[in-house]
Design an enzyme around this catalytic site. Structure first.
Site, mmCIF file in Angstrom:
data_model
loop_
_atom_site.group_PDB
_atom_site.id
_atom_site.type_symbol
_atom_site.label_atom_id
_atom_site.label_comp_id
_atom_site.label_asym_id
_atom_site.label_seq_id
_atom_site.Cartn_x
_atom_site.Cartn_y
_atom_site.Cartn_z
ATOM 1 N N HIS A 88 6.160 20.261 27.493
ATOM 2 C CA HIS A 88 4.810 21.344 26.666
ATOM 3 C C HIS A 88 5.667 21.309 25.406
ATOM 4 C CE1 HIS A 88 4.014 25.325 25.773
ATOM 5 N NE2 HIS A 88 4.456 24.997 24.424
ATOM 6 N N HIS B 183 5.022 20.630 21.113
ATOM 7 C CA HIS B 183 3.707 20.707 20.351
ATOM 8 C C HIS B 183 4.294 19.452 18.811
ATOM 9 C CE1 HIS B 183 2.150 24.647 20.636
ATOM 10 N NE2 HIS B 183 3.800 24.865 21.127
ATOM 11 N N LYS C 58 -5.002 25.511 28.670
ATOM 12 C CA LYS C 58 -3.276 25.682 27.757
ATOM 13 C C LYS C 58 -4.431 27.502 27.781
ATOM 14 C CE LYS C 58 0.619 27.568 26.490
ATOM 15 N NZ LYS C 58 0.974 27.128 24.936
ATOM 16 N N HIS D 55 0.482 31.079 27.797
ATOM 17 C CA HIS D 55 1.443 31.571 27.313
ATOM 18 C C HIS D 55 1.889 32.483 27.459
ATOM 19 C CE1 HIS D 55 3.857 31.394 23.244
ATOM 20 N NE2 HIS D 55 4.072 33.335 23.764
ATOM 21 N N HIS E 19 7.735 27.678 28.640
ATOM 22 C CA HIS E 19 8.590 28.601 28.240
ATOM 23 C C HIS E 19 9.537 30.054 27.695
ATOM 24 C CE1 HIS E 19 5.299 30.481 25.479
ATOM 25 N NE2 HIS E 19 5.206 28.964 24.926
ATOM 26 N N ASP F 261 8.864 22.700 24.138
ATOM 27 C CA ASP F 261 8.680 23.893 23.131
ATOM 28 C C ASP F 261 8.949 23.324 21.457
ATOM 29 O OD1 ASP F 261 6.324 25.494 22.181
ATOM 30 O OD2 ASP F 261 7.647 27.201 22.383
HETATM 31 C C1 NCD Z 1 4.731 27.221 18.696
HETATM 32 C C2 NCD Z 1 3.837 26.274 17.865
HETATM 33 O O1 NCD Z 1 4.729 26.427 16.803
HETATM 34 O O2 NCD Z 1 2.868 26.058 17.402
HETATM 35 N N1 NCD Z 1 5.128 28.101 18.320
HETATM 36 C C3 NCD Z 1 6.487 28.067 18.880
HETATM 37 O O3 NCD Z 1 7.300 29.140 19.041
HETATM 38 N N2 NCD Z 1 7.214 28.242 20.627
HETATM 39 C C4 NCD Z 1 3.518 27.728 19.475
HETATM 40 C C5 NCD Z 1 3.710 28.090 21.201
HETATM 41 O O4 NCD Z 1 4.077 27.305 21.345
HETATM 42 O O5 NCD Z 1 3.710 29.248 21.019
HETATM 43 ZN ZN ZN Z 2 4.741 26.312 22.703
#
Ligand code: NCD
Ligand code: ZN
Length: 355
Positions: free
Chosen positions: A18, A20, A108, A146, A184, A257
Site C-alpha cells: 500500500h 502513494h 481500490k 479504505h 491500513h 501507506d
Molecule cells: C492518503 C493520501 O494522502 O493519499 N492519506 C492518508 O492519510 N493515508 C490517503 C489514504 O490512504 O487514505
Molecule cells: Zn493510503
C-alpha cells in the site's frame, strides 16, 4: 543489549502492499526511497484526476519508472503493481482489460469523501458497483478497501469499526469468494474481524499504527506529521495490531501507506492526512517488531504473506538491516518544496545497509 541481540537482520526482499507515489516532481522526489527497500509496491490510484482506467494505470506506471530512472534508481529492481480507482461508473469490462494488462493487480475502493482525493469515490457499492465486484471475483483480482464510513456526524475514531458492520460484512456476504484487503487497519475491531472472518480476507498494517497511539498527535502541541487517515487510535488498538502483525497469521502483511504531502500543506490550518514513511519504512517496522519481542516474525510479514495473498511469487533477493542508531532527517527535498518524514529528528535503532 545482550550478546544474542542481532546486529544485522537479513530479510527476503520485502514488498509494500500500500503506497502513494503521487505524480510529477513529487513522484520523482519519493520513488527511489521505496525502490531502495522494496522490490514491488501496490501503487494507490488517488491522483488528481484518479486512475480509473487500465490505460491510465499503464501510463502512470511508465511515469513511475521514468521518475525512478531520473532519480538514479534501479528500474530493473522495482516493479510498480498498479491499481484502479473504483467509481460508481466503472464498467465491468474494465476488469477484463485490467487483468489482461498484466500490470494492474487490484482495484481500490474509496468510499466517497473518506480521505485525500476521494471525491470521485463510491457512493453505492453493492448497487452500482455489483457488476465490477462480480468481475473481480471471477478474475480473482483483489478489492482493496479504505474501511471507514464517511457520514460526517460519525465520530472519527469510530469510523473503521462501523465500516465492518455497515459495509465489510454485507460486501463479503454478497461476494464470498472475492479477495478483499482491509487496508491500513487501525483498530482491534478491524484486526479481530480479519483474524476471524471466513474466506479470502487480509489486511495491511502501517508502521505508524504499530508504533504510536493517538497521544502521538498531541505531545506538547498539535503534531501534524503524525496525522493520517485512518487516524491513530487508543493504545488498546495499537496493541491488538502489534499482536496480529507479529502473530505469524498470513492474513496480515506490510503496507506502509506512505503518503507524502508538502510540508506547508501538513503544517496548515487544515492540514492534509498522510505520513511519509517510505524513507525509513523497514527500520520503523523492525523497531515495532523488536519492541514486541518478535523480530523473527518480520520476514513473513514483510516478504511472504503479501505475495501469497496476491498469488505472486516471493522475491528472491534480500534486504539487510543493521543496528546503527540513525537520526531521521528533519526534512527532505520534495519538488520545489520539502517534506517532513514521520518521526523527524528522532533516532531509529536500525538502518538499511548499503548495497
Ligand atoms: C492518503 C493520501 O494522502 O493519499 N492519506 C492518508 O492519510 N493515508 C490517503 C489514504 O490512504 O487514505
Ligand atoms: Zn493510503
Amino acid at each position: 543489549m545482550t550478546s544474542d541481540t542481532p546486529q544485522r537482520l537479513t530479510l527476503t526482499r520485502p514488498d509494500d502492499w500500500h503506497l502513494h507515489l503521487r505524480d510529477g516532481a513529487a513522484l520523482e522526489a519519493v520513488v527511489a526511497d521505496s525502490a531502495r527497500q522494496f522490490a514491488r509496491a501496490i501503487v494507490m490510484p488517488n491522483l488528481k484526476p484518479p486512475v480509473t482506467t487500465t490505460d491510465a494505470a499503464v501510463a502512470y506506471r511508465d511515469r513511475i519508472l521514468a521518475a525512478l530512472r531520473q532519480a538514479g534508481g534501479d528500474v530493473t529492481a522495482f516493479d510498480p503493481l498498479m491499481t484502479l480507482y473504483l467509481t460508481d461508473n466503472m464498467p465491468a469490462d474494465e476488469i477484463r482489460r485490467a487483468k489482461a494488462s498484466g500490470v494492474v493487480k487490484a482495484v481500490k475502493l474509496y468510499p466517497a469523501g473518506a480521505t485525500t482525493n476521494s471525491d470521485a469515490g463510491v457512493t453505492d457499492l453493492l448497487g452500482r458497483c455489483a457488476p465490477v465486484l462480480e468481475a473481480l471475483q471471477r478474475e480473482d483480482m483483489p478489492l482493496l478497501v479504505h474501511g471507514e464510513v464517511t457520514d460526517p456526524s460519525t465520530d472519527v475514531f469510530d469510523r473503521e469499526a462501523l465500516f465492518i458492520d455497515q459495509v465489510m460484512i454485507p460486501l463479503r456476504r454478497a461476494f464470498p469468494a472475492l479477495k478483499v484487503v482491509f487496508e491500513h487497519i487501525t483498530t482491534r475491531d478491524g484486526a479481530h474481524y480479519v483474524r476471524d472472518a471466513e474466506g479470502p480476507v487480509a489486511a495491511t498494517i502501517t508502521p505508524q499504527h504499530l508504533l504510536y497511539n493517538r497521544n502521538a498527535l498531541f505531545i506538547g502541541g498539535v503534531r501534524p506529521h503524525w496525522y493520517c487517515l485512518p487516524i491513530l487510535k487508543r493504545e488498546v488498538h495499537r496493541e491488538a495490531l502489534v499482536e496480529v502483525a507479529t502473530s505469524g497469521n498470513p492474513r496480515f502483511f506490510l503496507g506502509t501507506d506512505s503518503a507524502p504531502h508538502a510540508r506547508g500543506l501538513k503544517e496548515h490550518a487544515c492540514g492534509c492526512a498522510g505520513c511519509y514513511t517510505a524513507l525509513h519504512a523497514m527500520p520503523l517496522y523492525a523497531m515495532a517488531f523488536e519492541k514486541a519481542g518478535r523480530l523473527e516474525a518480520l520476514d513473513d510479514f514483510a516478504s511472504r504473506f503479501g505475495p501469497e495473498f496476491y498469488g505472486l511469487p516471493r522475491n528472491t533477493g534480500t534486504l539487510v538491516l543493521e543496528r546503527v542508531p540513525t537520526v531521521v532527517p528533519d526534512e527532505l527535498p520534495f519538488g520545489a518544496t520539502t517534506i517532513v518524514p514521520l518521526a523527524a529528528g528522532e533516532t531509529l535503532d536500525w538502518r538499511v545497509a548499503a548495497g
